[in-house]
Design an enzyme around this catalytic site. Structure first.
Site, PDB file in Angstrom:
ATOM      1  CG  HIS A 117     -13.155   3.387   2.789  1.00 35.11           C
ATOM      2  ND1 HIS A 117     -13.908   4.339   3.595  1.00 35.11           N
ATOM      3  CD2 HIS A 117     -11.854   3.798   3.141  1.00 35.11           C
ATOM      4  CE1 HIS A 117     -13.250   5.140   3.973  1.00 35.11           C
ATOM      5  NE2 HIS A 117     -11.947   4.932   3.979  1.00 35.11           N
ATOM      6  NE  ARG A 158      -6.241   1.363  -0.065  1.00 31.54           N
ATOM      7  CZ  ARG A 158      -6.251   2.681   0.609  1.00 31.54           C
ATOM      8  NH1 ARG A 158      -5.246   2.855   1.079  1.00 31.54           N
ATOM      9  NH2 ARG A 158      -7.459   3.314   0.579  1.00 31.54           N
ATOM     10  CD  GLU A 197      -9.339  -1.040   4.242  1.00 32.11           C
ATOM     11  OE1 GLU A 197      -9.249  -0.313   3.257  1.00 32.11           O
ATOM     12  OE2 GLU A 197      -8.801  -0.448   5.010  1.00 32.11           O
ATOM     13  NE  ARG A 217     -10.548  12.369   2.534  1.00 32.99           N
ATOM     14  CZ  ARG A 217     -10.543  11.257   2.797  1.00 32.99           C
ATOM     15  NH1 ARG A 217     -11.439  10.618   3.273  1.00 32.99           N
ATOM     16  NH2 ARG A 217      -9.350  10.757   2.372  1.00 32.99           N
ATOM     17  CG  ASN A 244      -1.881   0.967   1.165  1.00 36.12           C
ATOM     18  OD1 ASN A 244      -2.048   2.029   0.530  1.00 36.12           O
ATOM     19  ND2 ASN A 244      -2.696   1.055   2.207  1.00 36.12           N
TER      20      ASN A 244
END
Ligand code: AMP
Length: 397
Positions: free
Chosen positions: A179, A90, A385, A240, A7
């Site tokens: 996600h 990823r 993940e 955010r 990742n």
């Protein structure tokens, strides 16, 4: 079979080496400060943590160091690189170019260059990671696993924005979500836990972390999700804003003398619960500040819970019923008060939390937190993940 999961960020890189027979990580770690002074590798294996401080001018240097550690006499877990069967990378955004996990070749990397602008903060880093691995491990099979793939099943009326259709076709501006690997993993685990075929289930999966997104999953497929063209949309997050009227951004840019680029950086980095509270983007800090009487921390937490509640209501309607709600990621797994605030008042919809079960500390296993009387099961499922990336990569081989 052993799969290396990578990742890559712009100045960092996380990795796990996963043994697919046991589905366990036999080594994991990360490189920090790639391309800036003070490079560092933290490597966990054989029950120990190893730190290597070394300048890492490029991602290729970082990958080379990771591989050196993986085969090292003390810190290592394999004898040679040949024991790594494949690498899974990823990737945040696939655009419409990729709908599923894809094997890397030159043509695929050309397409990746073309869609890099869809996620300017993330995709170029993933490209650096892939190129670094190809340089250090020539010939090794590699797969791109996209955060957006799980959402590729959304119907057109859910993923489209009501803009000029020709502009959508020309520029591919639409909802992609994010996600996806996490939503996919917890939806699958929920079906296993409930002993049901995913085809028979209607689920709402809540990935609540520093970035948060909520998805509606019907018959094992995503039918809607809260993030949009980028991860900026949906519920308010750590930094955010989440959903906002775009006209308000133009107004804010004008008033604050910001360019559109600066406006977007503001919305991504300075807003959300950090902007509202003025305290922190971290929910642990917010809870502590609220307990100490800080009303803006209280407000940030209330706004977050209210927004999540609205998405759950909307997705219940979109699904036409609901079997289970799943909470995952840092906040979803560890913060009972937030789960209570999100679900409070939904009892009339058959969603009833058991206060005692909800208070149970996260021990990394699945736990059910719904009351006996609840028509809808409520589950806390730790996400994984990396395992999804490894599984997808293994399946491609
Ligand atoms: P994530 O992005 O999934 O790592 O989630 C980070 C968010 O989870 C932060 O807002 C943390 O405050 C929150 N959180 C709450 N409790 C924990 C915990 N025990 N471990 C990690 N994150 C936590």
């Amino acid at each position: 079979m052993k799969i290396l999961v990578i990742n890559a960020g712009s100045s960092s890189l996380k990795y796990q080496l996963i043994n697919m027979e046991t589905e366990e990580a036999i080594a994991k770690g990360g490189c920090e400060r790639i391309g800036i002074p003070g490079g560092k590798l933290t490597h966990k294996a054989n029950g120990q943590t190893f730190i290597v401080e070394q300048e890492l001018p490029t991602h290729t240097d970082a990958i080379a160091l990771v591989l050196k550690e993986l085969v090292d006499e003390t810190a290592g877990v394999i004898r040679s690189m040949d024991e790594i069967d494949a690498v899974g990378h990823r990737v945040v955004a696939s655009g419409e170019a990729f709908k599923q996990t894809t094997l890397v070749d030159d043509h695929v990397m050309e397409l990746m260059d073309e869609i890099a602008e869809l996620a300017p903060l993330h995709n170029p880093a993933a490209i650096l990671g892939v190129n670094a691995c190809r340089a250090v491990m020539p010939g090794k099979k590699m797969a791109l696993v996209f955060d957006t793939s799980f959402h590729a099943t959304m119907p057109d009326y859910a993923y489209l924005y009501a803009i000029d259709y020709d502009d959508y076709k020309r520029y591919k501006v639409r909802r992609y979500g994010a996600h996806g690997t996490s939503h996919k993993y917890v939806a699958g685990e929920a079906a296993k836990y409930l002993g049901k075929d995913p085809a028979d289930l209607k689920l709402i999966t809540c990935h609540l972390g520093n970035g948060s997104s909520i998805s509606a999953v019907k018959g094992g497929k995503c039918i809607d999700t809260s993030m949009g063209f980028t991860p900026l949309a949906g519920v308010p997050m750590g930094t955010r804003s989440g959903d906002i009227d775009v006209a308000a951004i133009d107004f804010l840019c004008h008033k604050k003398g910001m360019s559109m680029d600066e406006g977007l950086t503001y919305l991504n980095k300075k807003c959300g619960v950090l902007g509202i509270s003025g305290v922190s983007s971290d929910f642990r800090d917010l809870a502590a500040a609220k307990d100490a009487g800080n009303d803006r921390a209280r407000l940030a937490l209330d706004m977050f819970a209210y927004s999540c509640k609205k998405y759950i209501g909307a997705y219940l309607a979109a699904l036409g019923g609901l079997d289970a709600i799943v909470f995952t990621a840092g906040i979803g797994e560890n913060t009972p008060d937030v789960r209570r605030d999100i679900l409070g008042g939904l009892e009339a919809l058959g969603i009833v939390l058991d206060a005692e079960k909800n208070a149970r500390k996260n021990d990394g296993t699945i736990h059910e937190i719904s009351a006996e009387t609840s028509a809808v099961k409520i589950l806390v499922i730790p996400t994984n993940e990396e395992l999804v990336i490894a599984r997808e990569t293994a399946a491609l081989l």
